[in-house]
Design a protein around this motif. Structure first.
Motif, PDB file in Angstrom:
ATOM      1  N   LEU A   1       0.938  -1.241   0.223  1.00  0.00           N
ATOM      2  CA  LEU A   1       0.061   0.092  -0.115  1.00  0.00           C
ATOM      3  C   LEU A   1       0.806   1.264  -0.033  1.00  0.00           C
ATOM      4  O   LEU A   1       0.455   2.410  -0.701  1.00  0.00           O
ATOM      5  CB  LEU A   1      -0.967   0.015   1.199  1.00  0.00           C
ATOM      6  CG  LEU A   1      -2.017  -0.940   1.110  1.00  0.00           C
ATOM      7  CD1 LEU A   1      -2.837  -0.764   2.568  1.00  0.00           C
ATOM      8  CD2 LEU A   1      -3.119  -0.751   0.066  1.00  0.00           C
ATOM      9  N   LEU A   2       2.005   1.326   0.857  1.00  0.00           N
ATOM     10  CA  LEU A   2       2.575   2.327   0.873  1.00  0.00           C
ATOM     11  C   LEU A   2       3.606   2.617  -0.373  1.00  0.00           C
ATOM     12  O   LEU A   2       3.832   3.892  -0.757  1.00  0.00           O
ATOM     13  CB  LEU A   2       3.465   2.292   2.080  1.00  0.00           C
ATOM     14  CG  LEU A   2       3.053   2.243   3.433  1.00  0.00           C
ATOM     15  CD1 LEU A   2       3.900   2.114   4.536  1.00  0.00           C
ATOM     16  CD2 LEU A   2       1.854   3.677   3.488  1.00  0.00           C
ATOM     17  N   SER A   3       4.076   1.629  -1.219  1.00  0.00           N
ATOM     18  CA  SER A   3       5.091   1.869  -2.290  1.00  0.00           C
ATOM     19  C   SER A   3       4.220   2.086  -3.620  1.00  0.00           C
ATOM     20  O   SER A   3       4.692   2.413  -4.550  1.00  0.00           O
ATOM     21  CB  SER A   3       5.937   0.883  -2.359  1.00  0.00           C
ATOM     22  OG  SER A   3       5.433  -0.603  -2.607  1.00  0.00           O
TER      23      SER A   3
ATOM     24  N   ARG B   1      -0.362   4.718  -6.699  1.00  0.00           N
ATOM     25  CA  ARG B   1      -1.708   5.418  -6.800  1.00  0.00           C
ATOM     26  C   ARG B   1      -2.516   5.027  -5.377  1.00  0.00           C
ATOM     27  O   ARG B   1      -3.515   6.034  -5.041  1.00  0.00           O
ATOM     28  CB  ARG B   1      -2.475   4.300  -7.603  1.00  0.00           C
ATOM     29  CG  ARG B   1      -2.191   4.520  -9.268  1.00  0.00           C
ATOM     30  CD  ARG B   1      -2.485   3.538 -10.145  1.00  0.00           C
ATOM     31  NE  ARG B   1      -2.216   2.551  -9.724  1.00  0.00           N
ATOM     32  CZ  ARG B   1      -2.525   1.145  -9.807  1.00  0.00           C
ATOM     33  NH1 ARG B   1      -4.004   1.346 -10.573  1.00  0.00           N
ATOM     34  NH2 ARG B   1      -2.120  -0.066  -9.579  1.00  0.00           N
ATOM     35  N   LEU B   2      -2.122   4.413  -4.625  1.00  0.00           N
ATOM     36  CA  LEU B   2      -2.759   3.998  -3.368  1.00  0.00           C
ATOM     37  C   LEU B   2      -2.194   4.762  -2.104  1.00  0.00           C
ATOM     38  O   LEU B   2      -3.094   5.105  -1.234  1.00  0.00           O
ATOM     39  CB  LEU B   2      -2.910   2.651  -3.116  1.00  0.00           C
ATOM     40  CG  LEU B   2      -3.663   1.608  -4.016  1.00  0.00           C
ATOM     41  CD1 LEU B   2      -3.453   0.116  -3.667  1.00  0.00           C
ATOM     42  CD2 LEU B   2      -5.081   2.124  -3.695  1.00  0.00           C
ATOM     43  N   ALA B   3      -0.976   4.871  -2.273  1.00  0.00           N
ATOM     44  CA  ALA B   3      -0.210   5.623  -0.665  1.00  0.00           C
ATOM     45  C   ALA B   3      -1.072   6.969  -0.464  1.00  0.00           C
ATOM     46  O   ALA B   3      -1.242   7.128   0.716  1.00  0.00           O
ATOM     47  CB  ALA B   3       1.042   5.715  -1.204  1.00  0.00           C
ATOM     48  N   PRO B   4      -1.303   8.076  -1.442  1.00  0.00           N
ATOM     49  CA  PRO B   4      -1.699   8.861  -1.042  1.00  0.00           C
ATOM     50  C   PRO B   4      -3.001   8.771  -0.121  1.00  0.00           C
ATOM     51  O   PRO B   4      -3.312   9.448   0.737  1.00  0.00           O
ATOM     52  CB  PRO B   4      -2.099   9.964  -2.131  1.00  0.00           C
ATOM     53  CG  PRO B   4      -1.369   9.409  -3.113  1.00  0.00           C
ATOM     54  CD  PRO B   4      -1.049   8.016  -3.035  1.00  0.00           C
ATOM     55  N   TYR B   5      -4.002   8.000  -0.461  1.00  0.00           N
ATOM     56  CA  TYR B   5      -5.153   7.584   0.262  1.00  0.00           C
ATOM     57  C   TYR B   5      -4.749   6.825   1.472  1.00  0.00           C
ATOM     58  O   TYR B   5      -5.576   7.440   2.443  1.00  0.00           O
ATOM     59  CB  TYR B   5      -6.039   6.666  -1.004  1.00  0.00           C
ATOM     60  CG  TYR B   5      -6.365   7.375  -2.029  1.00  0.00           C
ATOM     61  CD1 TYR B   5      -7.512   8.444  -2.147  1.00  0.00           C
ATOM     62  CD2 TYR B   5      -5.789   7.077  -3.306  1.00  0.00           C
ATOM     63  CE1 TYR B   5      -7.692   9.029  -3.488  1.00  0.00           C
ATOM     64  CE2 TYR B   5      -6.259   7.581  -4.330  1.00  0.00           C
ATOM     65  CZ  TYR B   5      -7.160   8.542  -4.347  1.00  0.00           C
ATOM     66  OH  TYR B   5      -7.628   9.280  -5.724  1.00  0.00           O
ATOM     67  N   VAL B   6      -3.797   6.224   1.403  1.00  0.00           N
ATOM     68  CA  VAL B   6      -3.539   5.505   2.892  1.00  0.00           C
ATOM     69  C   VAL B   6      -3.113   6.748   3.806  1.00  0.00           C
ATOM     70  O   VAL B   6      -3.391   6.876   4.808  1.00  0.00           O
ATOM     71  CB  VAL B   6      -2.290   4.520   2.580  1.00  0.00           C
ATOM     72  CG1 VAL B   6      -1.981   3.852   4.082  1.00  0.00           C
ATOM     73  CG2 VAL B   6      -2.873   3.404   1.797  1.00  0.00           C
ATOM     74  N   PHE B   7      -2.238   7.587   3.329  1.00  0.00           N
ATOM     75  CA  PHE B   7      -1.707   8.743   4.258  1.00  0.00           C
ATOM     76  C   PHE B   7      -2.880   9.774   4.878  1.00  0.00           C
ATOM     77  O   PHE B   7      -2.807  10.098   5.824  1.00  0.00           O
ATOM     78  CB  PHE B   7      -0.679   9.640   3.369  1.00  0.00           C
ATOM     79  CG  PHE B   7       0.747   8.572   3.269  1.00  0.00           C
ATOM     80  CD1 PHE B   7       1.453   8.395   4.552  1.00  0.00           C
ATOM     81  CD2 PHE B   7       1.172   8.417   2.258  1.00  0.00           C
ATOM     82  CE1 PHE B   7       2.614   7.861   4.561  1.00  0.00           C
ATOM     83  CE2 PHE B   7       2.448   7.776   2.337  1.00  0.00           C
ATOM     84  CZ  PHE B   7       3.150   7.394   3.127  1.00  0.00           C
TER      85      PHE B   7
ATOM     86  N   SER C   1      -5.926   8.888   4.875  1.00  0.00           N
ATOM     87  CA  SER C   1      -7.277   7.884   5.429  1.00  0.00           C
ATOM     88  C   SER C   1      -7.357   8.237   6.948  1.00  0.00           C
ATOM     89  O   SER C   1      -8.569   8.180   7.345  1.00  0.00           O
ATOM     90  CB  SER C   1      -6.906   6.493   5.153  1.00  0.00           C
ATOM     91  OG  SER C   1      -5.691   5.894   5.797  1.00  0.00           O
ATOM     92  N   PRO C   2      -6.298   8.397   7.732  1.00  0.00           N
ATOM     93  CA  PRO C   2      -6.617   8.495   9.337  1.00  0.00           C
ATOM     94  C   PRO C   2      -7.580   9.661   9.454  1.00  0.00           C
ATOM     95  O   PRO C   2      -8.479   9.485  10.288  1.00  0.00           O
ATOM     96  CB  PRO C   2      -5.312   8.717   9.882  1.00  0.00           C
ATOM     97  CG  PRO C   2      -4.163   8.164   8.977  1.00  0.00           C
ATOM     98  CD  PRO C   2      -4.903   8.253   7.529  1.00  0.00           C
ATOM     99  N   PHE C   3      -7.330  10.815   8.640  1.00  0.00           N
ATOM    100  CA  PHE C   3      -8.303  11.904   8.885  1.00  0.00           C
ATOM    101  C   PHE C   3      -9.758  11.402   8.592  1.00  0.00           C
ATOM    102  O   PHE C   3     -10.734  11.730   9.239  1.00  0.00           O
ATOM    103  CB  PHE C   3      -7.954  13.194   8.177  1.00  0.00           C
ATOM    104  CG  PHE C   3      -9.214  14.024   8.045  1.00  0.00           C
ATOM    105  CD1 PHE C   3      -9.388  15.121   9.060  1.00  0.00           C
ATOM    106  CD2 PHE C   3      -9.764  14.266   6.908  1.00  0.00           C
ATOM    107  CE1 PHE C   3     -10.545  15.769   9.081  1.00  0.00           C
ATOM    108  CE2 PHE C   3     -10.858  15.189   6.940  1.00  0.00           C
ATOM    109  CZ  PHE C   3     -11.152  16.010   7.733  1.00  0.00           C
ATOM    110  N   PHE C   4      -9.983  10.900   7.308  1.00  0.00           N
ATOM    111  CA  PHE C   4     -11.388  10.318   6.826  1.00  0.00           C
ATOM    112  C   PHE C   4     -11.894   9.271   7.817  1.00  0.00           C
ATOM    113  O   PHE C   4     -13.206   9.370   7.750  1.00  0.00           O
ATOM    114  CB  PHE C   4     -11.140   9.986   5.610  1.00  0.00           C
ATOM    115  CG  PHE C   4     -10.739  11.326   4.539  1.00  0.00           C
ATOM    116  CD1 PHE C   4     -12.199  11.905   4.396  1.00  0.00           C
ATOM    117  CD2 PHE C   4      -9.856  11.689   3.938  1.00  0.00           C
ATOM    118  CE1 PHE C   4     -12.207  13.190   3.238  1.00  0.00           C
ATOM    119  CE2 PHE C   4      -9.618  12.733   3.034  1.00  0.00           C
ATOM    120  CZ  PHE C   4     -10.890  13.543   2.899  1.00  0.00           C
TER     121      PHE C   4
END
Lengths: 429, 302
Positions: free
Chosen positions: B6-8, B11-17, B19-22
């Motif tokens: 997920l972190l590398s 396309r997905l990494a920004p959403y993972v980063f 996600s805590p707020f959301f």
């Protein structure tokens, strides 16, 4: 952007619906395991005020330890308002809470109709037969119209008249006139004689406002109609108006500094309150005064101004409910527990069999060396069974403002009654 | 099977980063908001949903509830005399504090701000002593100057004045500091130019200070509208809590106080949620009006 917002809002609402459905499904009753004396239990109990001090004495007694060596008690004590606010919040949110929760009688009504507490009338509790030895009015106050019992009464506060013998004698009033008063007119006449001698009778008209309503713990609705019968409620308004109009009160707000000090410094000669107030006078409000006496309300009218109940929240795990019920049974139906609490904090027992215990016939040195505890017993047993409803808190708040309006002269008696009645009807729609 | 990191994955990494707020916003923000809409459509007591009401909770509140409009009227009165008045005091105070010749600025800033950080309950209890009908200092002063005791707690208008006084006392300092920050962002060169052009003090205030302070005024007034419409602690403690519903003639019953009473004392959670949503639309409407007024003033002054 708008689309995203609408999507998020719909998602939130859907999530909320799902979670609320899940909560209700989770609250459905699991079967309650029987209490096992061979198993060790830890039971948490939520209390307010000085109840913890009294119950600690009970749980430290040899009798309790012999019967329940396997039970450890944990306490969560708060101030009066904080405890009930917490309880209302967690029960409304279907959250887990203590295994046993204490409730003051004023809060019982919202739980009687509103739910959140286990029905103790149902098996395996069978609280109605277990509580057959408790004063009937207190049991009635915790029973819904469908017969569900939401909590068990553990102590009550039968209301009596407190008077300062030295002050009334100084005003030329024979204490027997207070003791034999047939109605409030007699007390008002005595109050005027006290006033003529430079004394003040009552701290505030509010202190007697609930007495004609038997304390106001229930009885606000008859056949869904508020403030009926009218004469009873009008009588209460007329009484506070008379007290203020005749100038026989000190206008001290309840629990203000002057109000508290008035019981020790000779400012006031009369007071109406529950049994617990005698303990407050004796222990911290006026411990050095030896002239406070106790008698019946005029005409031996019954009223109760307080009381404590114990309930088991619905969210308590099934395996804890049985042991919580054993503790409640012990606190409410064992003479040891009831008398220990009475000795510790003067909370008057709800268990009728304690009224014949020798301690209840003892002379009480603080109150003129007289057996005043029998007066409380008489009042408790003559209290009418009043019906409570989920709208009692609303009715009480609206009624309180009607009383204040009459006391301050802003409203006439009839006007205050009509306004309060129409407001209650409109509010509970 | 390919493993997704997920972190590398770019396309997905920004959403993972983010996600805590959301996730937190969904659980603690959006869910309660959505749930309160759902609640407001029900008759909801301690035992949960009892009866589907549709929009009846809203209709009853707006048409037949005897306390709702009284609470709104009280709130608006307190908004005008408890919240808006703060700005008429705070702006001159801030201008005074911003004056270069004033000594002991830090002391005054602290002194003005202290009421804001004082516990509401403590401050309210002290005010209740000060305004005590029989033994309070305020009535002592009234008597000293030949007046008669005022029934601060048991008469309708004195009680309102008492609550408004407390609110002013608590929040004037906060607004003063906000306006001071705004004033300090106005370049000195403008004042110097005005001085060279021969402008008087009054002219510099009306032609430079107030126009350039307009965004801050908008912010301050908006905060006052939100705070005023949510006013609860002060009247609740002063007037005796849920049991009095704002005291004599419900004089201290604000909309938030009535909301809390309906929810936590009368345990009518559906109706309380409907009150909350009506309040939301009131605040939205008032903020829009405020925006329009400040914008038009802003344009006129430029």
């Amino acid at each position: 952007m708008k689309r995203i917002l609408v999507f998020l809002l719909v998602l939130g609402a859907a999530l909320a619906t799902l979670v609320s459905c899940g909560q209700q499904a989770g609250a459905a009753g699991d079967s309650i395991a029987a209490y096992d004396p061979a198993q060790s239990y830890t039971v948490s109990i939520g209390l307010y005020g000085d109840l913890e001090a009294a119950y600690k004495e009970v749980f430290a007694s040899a009798d309790f330890k012999a019967k329940f060596p396997n039970i450890t008690i944990e306490y969560q004590t708060s101030d009066f308002g904080g405890h009930h606010n917490r309880l209302t919040t967690v029960l409304a949110a279907n959250e887990a809470t203590n295994d046993i929760e204490a409730l003051e009688v004023g809060y019982i009504a919202q739980f009687v109709a509103g739910g959140g507490l286990s029905n103790l009338a149902a098996a395996p509790f069978n609280g109605v037969s277990v509580g057959s030895g408790l004063v009937s009015f207190a049991m009635a106050n915790a029973t819904t119209t469908e017969g569900a019992l939401v909590a068990m009464p553990v102590d009550i506060a039968p209301a009596v008249m407190f008077y300062r013998e030295d002050l009334v004698r100084a005003a030329g009033v024979d204490p027997r006139e207070i003791e034999n008063a047939r109605n409030w007119d007699d007390i008002l006449a005595i109050s005027e004689r006290l006033k003529a001698a430079g004394q003040i009778a009552f701290p505030h008209p509010n202190d007697v406002a609930m007495v004609p309503l038997s304390g106001g713990k229930g009885g606000w609705f008859v056949n869904n109609q508020p403030l009926e019968p009218k004469a009873k409620f009008m009588g209460a308004l007329e009484l506070v108006k008379e007290i203020r109009d005749r100038g026989v009160d000190a206008d001290y707000g309840a629990w203000s500094g002057p109000w508290v000090e008035g019981f020790a410094n000779g400012d006031v000669a009369l007071m109406v309150n529950g049994a617990w107030f005698g303990g407050a006078l004796r222990t911290w409000m006026a411990p050095d005064i030896t002239d406070w006496r106790i008698t019946y309300l005029p005409g031996k009218a019954p009223a109760a101004l307080g009381g404590t109940y114990l309930g088991i929240p619905e969210q308590v795990p099934a395996d804890k409910k049985a042991v919580a019920w054993e503790i409640i049974k012990y606190l409410t139906t064992s003479e040891n527990a009831q008398l220990t609490v009475f000795r510790t904090i003067d909370a008057y027992p709800a268990l009728v069999s304690t009224y014949t215990n020798p301690v209840m016939n003892e002379n009480v040195p603080y109150f003129g060396n007289k057996p005043v505890r029998q007066i409380f017993a008489d009042v408790a047993q003559s209290m009418p069974n009043e019906q409570v409803s989920e709208y009692d808190a609303t009715a009480l708040a609206i009624w309180g403002n009607a009383v204040t309006g009459v006391i301050t002269g802003e409203l006439g008696v009839e006007e205050a009654y009509n306004e309060a009645r129409s407001q209650i009807i409109a509010t509970i729609q | 099977m390919t493993k997704i990191n997920l972190l590398s994955d770019k396309r997905l990494a920004p959403y993972v980063f983010i996600s805590p707020f959301f996730i937190l916003f969904l659980v603690f923000g959006l869910y309660p908001i959505g749930f309160s809409i759902y609640l407001s459509l029900w008759r909801w007591t301690m035992r949960g949903p009892v009866e589907f009401m549709g929009i009846s909770n809203y209709v009853n509140l707006l048409t037949s509830d005897p306390f709702f409009w009284r609470a709104i009227t009280n709130t608006l009165w307190l908004l005008v005399f408890g919240s808006f008045t703060q700005h008429f005091v705070a702006i001159p105070l801030a201008i005074g504090l911003n004056d270069k010749v004033l000594k002991g600025k830090e002391f005054f800033k602290t002194a003005f701000f202290v009421p804001y950080i004082t516990s509401t309950v403590s401050a309210t209890l002290i005010f209740s002593q000060l305004f005590d009908n029989n033994f309070g200092w305020i009535n002592y002063l009234v008597n000293f100057f030949g007046g008669e005791n005022i029934s601060w707690f048991t008469a309708e208008w004195p009680a309102k004045v008492m609550i408004a006084t407390l609110i002013n006392w608590r929040f004037i300092g906060w607004n003063t500091i906000i306006y001071l920050a705004g004033l300090q962002s106005i370049p000195d060169t403008l004042y110097e130019a005005a001085y060279i052009d021969g402008a008087t003090k009054w002219q510099t205030h009306t032609r430079i200070t107030v126009p350039l302070l307009m965004p801050i005024i908008f912010f301050g007034v908006t905060m006052s509208i939100i705070g005023g419409m949510q006013l609860f602690d002060e009247p609740y403690v002063l007037m005796g809590g849920y049991q009095t519903m704002g005291g004599i003639a419900n004089t201290g019953l604000t909309s938030a106080y009535y909301l809390m009473f309906t929810g936590w004392s009368a345990t009518r959670f559906g109706k309380a949620s409907a009150i909350a949503w009506i309040l939301f639309f009131f605040i939205l409407l008032m903020t829009m009006v405020n925006r329009k007024i400040t914008k038009s003033l802003d344009k006129r002054s430029l």
